[in-house]
Design a protein around this motif. Structure first.
Motif, PDB file in Angstrom:
ATOM      1  N   GLU A 113      -6.502  -1.970  -2.599  1.00 52.34           N
ATOM      2  CA  GLU A 113      -7.346  -1.189  -1.692  1.00 52.34           C
ATOM      3  C   GLU A 113      -7.441  -1.950  -0.370  1.00 52.34           C
ATOM      4  O   GLU A 113      -7.718  -3.142  -0.364  1.00 52.34           O
ATOM      5  CB  GLU A 113      -8.737  -1.000  -2.310  1.00 52.34           C
ATOM      6  CG  GLU A 113      -9.580   0.020  -1.592  1.00 52.34           C
ATOM      7  CD  GLU A 113     -10.829   0.414  -2.401  1.00 52.34           C
ATOM      8  OE1 GLU A 113     -11.394  -0.452  -3.090  1.00 52.34           O
ATOM      9  OE2 GLU A 113     -11.225   1.587  -2.323  1.00 52.34           O
ATOM     10  N   THR A 134       0.817  -1.219   0.000  1.00 53.00           N
ATOM     11  CA  THR A 134       0.000   0.000   0.000  1.00 53.00           C
ATOM     12  C   THR A 134       0.849   1.267   0.000  1.00 53.00           C
ATOM     13  O   THR A 134       0.330   2.354  -0.220  1.00 53.00           O
ATOM     14  CB  THR A 134      -0.882   0.060   1.272  1.00 53.00           C
ATOM     15  OG1 THR A 134      -0.010   0.081   2.413  1.00 53.00           O
ATOM     16  CG2 THR A 134      -1.812  -1.131   1.359  1.00 53.00           C
ATOM     17  N   GLN A 174      -5.232   6.980  -0.582  1.00 49.74           N
ATOM     18  CA  GLN A 174      -5.689   5.832   0.217  1.00 49.74           C
ATOM     19  C   GLN A 174      -5.350   6.020   1.695  1.00 49.74           C
ATOM     20  O   GLN A 174      -4.262   6.460   2.050  1.00 49.74           O
ATOM     21  CB  GLN A 174      -5.033   4.570  -0.321  1.00 49.74           C
ATOM     22  CG  GLN A 174      -5.006   3.406   0.655  1.00 49.74           C
ATOM     23  CD  GLN A 174      -5.391   2.101   0.008  1.00 49.74           C
ATOM     24  OE1 GLN A 174      -6.582   1.802  -0.165  1.00 49.74           O
ATOM     25  NE2 GLN A 174      -4.412   1.326  -0.394  1.00 49.74           N
ATOM     26  N   HIS A 194     -10.576   4.243  -1.579  1.00 49.58           N
ATOM     27  CA  HIS A 194      -9.416   4.863  -2.227  1.00 49.58           C
ATOM     28  C   HIS A 194      -9.930   5.880  -3.251  1.00 49.58           C
ATOM     29  O   HIS A 194     -10.851   5.567  -4.005  1.00 49.58           O
ATOM     30  CB  HIS A 194      -8.660   3.722  -2.928  1.00 49.58           C
ATOM     31  CG  HIS A 194      -7.243   3.992  -3.311  1.00 49.58           C
ATOM     32  ND1 HIS A 194      -6.813   5.197  -3.793  1.00 49.58           N
ATOM     33  CD2 HIS A 194      -6.154   3.179  -3.304  1.00 49.58           C
ATOM     34  CE1 HIS A 194      -5.499   5.114  -4.059  1.00 49.58           C
ATOM     35  NE2 HIS A 194      -5.080   3.899  -3.769  1.00 49.58           N
TER      36      HIS A 194
END
Ligand SMILES: *Cc1c(COP(=O)(O)O)cnc(C)c1O
Length: 357
Positions: free
Chosen positions: A258, A92, A119, A264
């Motif tokens: 995600e 991420t 995000q 996101h």
């Protein structure tokens, strides 16, 4: 619209503050001159509130990610504190809560999670850590206007949120602008004072202040754009879904993910290209008329400005690796299907050439 000629903190600024407060379901929003100032003024307000001092001191540590825009770490220095850099999650690109936990020292006073690329960070764990260790949280929401975590809009989770209205951001003006969001009356009051030279009365001030106001013209533009931000964020998600559908299953090419409970808003759509091929990829894309970008080529802990003024919680391998491997594709919400097909086809062609052997 501007017939009243009130160009400095005119009625549009107040109106935008109220509209965004309503949008975020938060008590206070205060417009400032940039996202950078939003970070600095939040931290300065926290120094005054928690320590009764104008600035933090270098003994005060604030934990953040090295994989972010310079301004995140720069704001910590400018508020007088020491940034502590901890590593990121390779999937991420967000700060790792377990690393935050390990890096907490008796000097730690706060955390700045950066909601990178649109995000959310894993806010549950970060909130628990902040509570257990009595730390403040300033969310860097510069890239994530309208993004959510478990239903909650980002900027309404920590003690304060710092937004940017730089033109390329998800809610962008025609020039610089920023905003602080908070449910804390004292932080809100202090920020209001700091942005206007440091005093309720600017001819008799009490704090070391700034001239950091959100421009009335920008506020007027942003009021119009705010009405469209959810729709445009949904279009960004559609572009991301299109890329996801057409670029999956290419070994050596990792697509964004995600997180559970996250929503996101794809400020960036960022690929990871393994094995030293990223720069070649980018050159090829450029030759074929597609603008891609690297956010970010250098981690903060390797920049001279932070040398000797930060603490590094070793190792920062994932942040350093990400700097070598990430590449962001065009994600403008109004890209046509034809343009998207062209990007996808080009990436696949390059992939076959560069990595598919
Ligand atoms: C853009 C950005 C900022 C700074 O915002 P400005 O409005 O350009 O000052 C801070 N942090 C992050 C993560 C950003 O992307």
């Amino acid at each position: 619209m501007l017939g009243d000629a009130q160009f400095i903190l005119g009625p549009q600024v107040k109106e935008l503050e109220q509209e965004i407060a309503k949008y975020l379901n938060i008590k206070h929003c205060i417009g400032v001159a940039s996202g950078t100032d939003a970070l600095i003024l939040s931290l300065r307000a926290l120094a005054i509130k928690t320590k009764g001092e104008e600035y933090f001191s270098p003994e005060d540590e604030i934990i953040t990610t090295p994989f972010t825009f310079t301004a995140t770490g720069g704001a910590i220095l400018r508020a007088g504190a020491t940034p502590v850099f901890v590593d990121i999650d390779p999937g991420t690109y967000s700060i790792r809560p377990d690393k935050i936990h390990q890096a907490i020292s008796p000097r730690t006073i706060g955390i700045i999670p950066v909601h990178l690329y649109g995000q959310s960070c894993s806010m549950d764990t970060i909130l628990d850590l902040a509570k257990d260790h009595k730390l403040f949280i300033v969310e860097d929401v510069a890239q994530a206007f309208g993004a959510r975590y478990k239903g909650e809009l980002l900027g309404n989770i920590g003690d304060a949120g710092a937004f940017s209205f730089f033109p390329s951001k998800n809610l962008g003006g025609f020039g610089d602008g920023g905003m602080i969001s908070t449910n804390d009356d004292e932080i809100a009051n202090l920020v209001q004072v700091l942005r206007k030279h440091g005093g309720k009365d600017k001819y008799n001030v009490e704090h070391i202040g700034y001239n950091s106001r959100l421009d009335t013209l920008q506020a007027a533009v942003l009021l119009v754009k705010l009405k469209h931000v959810n729709r445009l964020n949904e279009l960004r998600r559609k572009v991301a879904a299109f890329y996801g559908q057409h670029l999956q299953d290419h070994p050596g090419l990792s697509l964004p993910t995600e997180i559970d409970g996250g929503h996101h808003v794809f400020h960036q759509y960022t690929l990871r290209i393994a094995a030293g091929k990223r720069d070649g990829y980018q050159n090829e894309l450029q030759k074929r008329g597609i603008a891609s970008a690297v956010y970010y080529p250098v981690p903060l802990h390797q920049m001279k400005v932070f040398n000797g003024k930060s603490r590094v919680f070793h190792p920062l391998i994932e942040a350093e690796k990400a700097c070598q491997e990430v590449l962001s594709l065009p994600i403008e919400p109004l890209l046509t299907e034809e343009e998207l097909q062209h990007v996808v086809k080009t990436v696949r062609d390059i992939h076959a050439k560069e990595l598919g052997k």
